[in-house]
Scaffold this motif. Structure first.
Motif, mmCIF file in Angstrom:
data_model
loop_
_atom_site.group_PDB
_atom_site.id
_atom_site.type_symbol
_atom_site.label_atom_id
_atom_site.label_comp_id
_atom_site.label_asym_id
_atom_site.label_seq_id
_atom_site.Cartn_x
_atom_site.Cartn_y
_atom_site.Cartn_z
ATOM 1 N N GLY A 255 0.831 -1.209 0.000
ATOM 2 C CA GLY A 255 0.000 0.000 0.000
ATOM 3 C C GLY A 255 0.860 1.251 0.000
ATOM 4 O O GLY A 255 1.906 1.293 0.638
ATOM 5 N N THR A 256 0.414 2.265 -0.730
ATOM 6 C CA THR A 256 1.204 3.494 -0.880
ATOM 7 C C THR A 256 0.493 4.694 -0.262
ATOM 8 O O THR A 256 -0.745 4.717 -0.158
ATOM 9 C CB THR A 256 1.445 3.794 -2.372
ATOM 10 N N ILE A 257 1.299 5.693 0.083
ATOM 11 C CA ILE A 257 0.705 6.903 0.676
ATOM 12 C C ILE A 257 -0.142 7.643 -0.369
ATOM 13 O O ILE A 257 -1.198 8.186 -0.044
ATOM 14 C CB ILE A 257 1.806 7.810 1.290
ATOM 15 N N GLY A 258 0.300 7.601 -1.640
ATOM 16 C CA GLY A 258 -0.475 8.280 -2.685
ATOM 17 C C GLY A 258 -1.811 7.603 -2.920
ATOM 18 O O GLY A 258 -2.844 8.268 -3.062
ATOM 19 N N GLY A 259 -1.797 6.268 -2.935
ATOM 20 C CA GLY A 259 -3.040 5.524 -3.135
ATOM 21 C C GLY A 259 -4.004 5.742 -1.985
ATOM 22 O O GLY A 259 -5.210 5.918 -2.182
ATOM 23 N N ALA A 260 -3.472 5.741 -0.782
ATOM 24 C CA ALA A 260 -4.324 5.933 0.400
ATOM 25 C C ALA A 260 -4.934 7.327 0.377
ATOM 26 O O ALA A 260 -6.118 7.501 0.694
ATOM 27 C CB ALA A 260 -3.513 5.713 1.670
ATOM 28 N N CYS A 261 -4.142 8.346 -0.006
ATOM 29 C CA CYS A 261 -4.681 9.714 -0.052
ATOM 30 C C CYS A 261 -5.753 9.815 -1.140
ATOM 31 O O CYS A 261 -6.827 10.365 -0.912
ATOM 32 C CB CYS A 261 -3.564 10.721 -0.318
ATOM 33 N N ALA A 262 -5.451 9.270 -2.319
ATOM 34 C CA ALA A 262 -6.394 9.376 -3.436
ATOM 35 C C ALA A 262 -7.717 8.668 -3.119
ATOM 36 O O ALA A 262 -8.783 9.119 -3.510
ATOM 37 C CB ALA A 262 -5.779 8.780 -4.697
ATOM 38 N N HIS A 263 -7.612 7.557 -2.378
ATOM 39 C CA HIS A 263 -8.826 6.799 -2.036
ATOM 40 C C HIS A 263 -9.697 7.593 -1.046
ATOM 41 O O HIS A 263 -10.920 7.540 -1.113
ATOM 42 C CB HIS A 263 -8.422 5.444 -1.459
ATOM 43 N N GLY A 264 -9.076 8.290 -0.134
ATOM 44 C CA GLY A 264 -9.814 9.199 0.764
ATOM 45 C C GLY A 264 -10.768 8.512 1.717
ATOM 46 O O GLY A 264 -11.848 9.030 2.012
ATOM 47 N N ASP A 265 -10.351 7.363 2.241
ATOM 48 C CA ASP A 265 -11.216 6.635 3.180
ATOM 49 C C ASP A 265 -11.234 7.366 4.526
ATOM 50 O O ASP A 265 -10.185 7.702 5.075
ATOM 51 C CB ASP A 265 -10.646 5.211 3.359
ATOM 52 N N THR A 266 -12.432 7.574 5.054
ATOM 53 C CA THR A 266 -12.550 8.347 6.299
ATOM 54 C C THR A 266 -11.974 7.609 7.507
ATOM 55 O O THR A 266 -11.660 8.234 8.510
ATOM 56 C CB THR A 266 -14.023 8.668 6.613
ATOM 57 N N VAL A 267 -11.870 6.276 7.421
ATOM 58 C CA VAL A 267 -11.321 5.532 8.570
ATOM 59 C C VAL A 267 -9.829 5.228 8.390
ATOM 60 O O VAL A 267 -9.222 4.576 9.237
ATOM 61 C CB VAL A 267 -12.092 4.208 8.836
ATOM 62 N N ALA A 268 -9.242 5.697 7.310
ATOM 63 C CA ALA A 268 -7.816 5.432 7.070
ATOM 64 C C ALA A 268 -6.952 6.277 8.005
ATOM 65 O O ALA A 268 -7.424 7.255 8.604
ATOM 66 C CB ALA A 268 -7.477 5.723 5.620
ATOM 67 N N ASP A 269 -5.687 5.906 8.105
ATOM 68 C CA ASP A 269 -4.799 6.543 9.080
ATOM 69 C C ASP A 269 -4.110 7.800 8.557
ATOM 70 O O ASP A 269 -3.800 8.701 9.337
ATOM 71 C CB ASP A 269 -3.757 5.517 9.551
ATOM 72 N N TRP A 270 -3.819 7.867 7.243
ATOM 73 C CA TRP A 270 -3.099 9.044 6.742
ATOM 74 C C TRP A 270 -3.886 10.350 6.863
ATOM 75 O O TRP A 270 -3.283 11.388 7.193
ATOM 76 C CB TRP A 270 -2.640 8.836 5.290
ATOM 77 N N PRO A 271 -5.196 10.382 6.591
ATOM 78 C CA PRO A 271 -5.868 11.697 6.597
ATOM 79 C C PRO A 271 -5.667 12.496 7.896
ATOM 80 O O PRO A 271 -5.190 13.641 7.825
ATOM 81 C CB PRO A 271 -7.333 11.343 6.306
ATOM 82 N N PRO A 272 -5.964 11.951 9.096
ATOM 83 C CA PRO A 272 -5.756 12.798 10.287
ATOM 84 C C PRO A 272 -4.291 13.168 10.494
ATOM 85 O O PRO A 272 -3.982 14.286 10.913
ATOM 86 C CB PRO A 272 -6.297 11.927 11.448
#
Ligand SMILES: Cc1cc2nc3c(=O)[nH]c(=O)nc-3n(C[C@H](O)[C@H](O)[C@H](O)COP(=O)(O)OP(=O)(O)OC[C@H]3O[C@@H](n4cnc5c(N)ncnc54)[C@H](O)[C@@H]3O)c2cc1C
Length: 287
Positions: A115-132
């Motif tokens: 899993g990548t930081i770019g993919g996680a950001c682009a996906h924009g899941d509200t329960v993911a760890d990168w957004p907060p």
């Protein structure tokens, strides 16, 4: 293969070697999807939750990989950098340690390896760890698209459930995190290790002679987008922070959240645990 021609699959798979090629492929295939680490996109395709006209794998684009320290002390993390690479990185200074601390708590070792930081950001899941974390770190998301490059503050990037500020035809190129004084901590309350967060709190702060000099607190998994509140931070900056004042800030933040009830916990439970978890995380950073 390592060029811009499709492989022999039902859905064409392209492997562009440059960002320019990738953007051209996206322009020519509006229903194509970029492929990061595939940890979300592949299950979605397998389960029939997403239909695509083509897949544009970003793995061969060198400029999307790696972590670089810039002259002003900020760090640039290429979109294709994996969670595992970020967790293991020793380049971060002061509050930037939030990045490795967050990455190490995402899912399990297998998913972190792909899993990548770019993919996680682009996906924009509200329960993911990168957004907060990226909101607390005042990070900027660097995006490239038909209109050129632009930078979007993390605060303005994560808009709603699976909705970001990315426009059609745009790619996440990198995340830039400024120099951050002090220390940081990412606390994730989850049902079991490896699960998505029930509630998460990212804190970056600095203390001098017992007085809080700077503080950023962001809440994850408690609404359509991460929650950061200037009034909660103002309550603590310039003061000697104790458990009571830290919980007071947590209460303000909890009031500003809009969580849902789901298998991980009810909305009421999430709001109830937040003040304590915020206080614990703030005190950990400012100790
Ligand atoms: C079982 C499981 C548990 C997980 N647990 C957690 C967890 O605890 N915490 C957490 O935060 N995440 C978790 N995840 C998600 C994981 O972190 C993924 O890495 C992440 O969601 C997507 O990253 P990826 O690189 O695999 O993206 P992909 O799956 O390749 O892509 C995801 C989406 O982003 C798009 N995309 C990919 N890269 C780019 C780019 N550079 N620019 C524009 N669009 C792009 C794709 O087209 C797709 O729409 C979990 C996933 C699984 C399967």
């Amino acid at each position: 293969m390592n060029d811009s021609t499709p492989a022999e699959t039902d859905v064409p798979l392209y492997r562009p070697a440059t960002l320019t090629q990738a953007l051209a492929l996206l322009r020519d295939n509006p229903d194509a999807r970029p492929l990061g680490g595939g940890q979300t996109l592949v299950p979605m395709l397998t389960l029939g939750y997403a239909q695509v006209s083509a897949i544009i794998a970003l793995a061969d684009i060198a400029e999307l990989h790696g972590i670089t320290r810039l002259t002003d002390g900020s760090v640039r993390i290429g979109a294709m950098t994996t969670h595992a690479e970020i967790a293991a990185c020793t380049t971060f200074v002061g509050g930037q340690s939030l990045l490795s601390h967050t990455a190490g708590q995402i899912a399990d070792p297998a998913i972190r390896s792909f899993g990548t930081i770019g993919g996680a950001c682009a996906h924009g899941d509200t329960v993911a760890d990168w957004p907060p974390s990226l909101v607390a770190a005042d990070a900027r998301v660097v995006v490239a698209g038909p209109g050129g490059n632009r930078e979007i503050r993390a605060q303005d990037f994560f808009l709603n459930i699976l909705t970001t500020a990315l426009e059609p035809g745009e790619l996440v190129v990198a995340i830039v995190v400024p120099a951050l004084a002090g220390r940081a901590f990412y606390r994730k309350l989850a049902r079991v290790e490896g699960d998505y967060a029930t509630v998460s709190v990212a804190v970056v702060g600095a203390v001098d002679k017992g007085i809080c000099k700077s503080l950023a607190i962001a809440i994850g998994a408690c609404g359509p987008a991460p929650v950061r509140l200037a009034s909660a931070e103002a309550l603590l900056v310039g003061r000697a922070v104790n458990r009571m004042s830290a919980e007071e800030a947590g209460t303000l933040l909890a009031r500003a959240t809009d969580p849902i009830s789901d298998v991980r916990g009810s909305a009421a439970y999430r709001k109830r645990v937040l003040p304590r978890i915020v206080a614990e995380t703030v005190l950990e950073v400012l100790r």
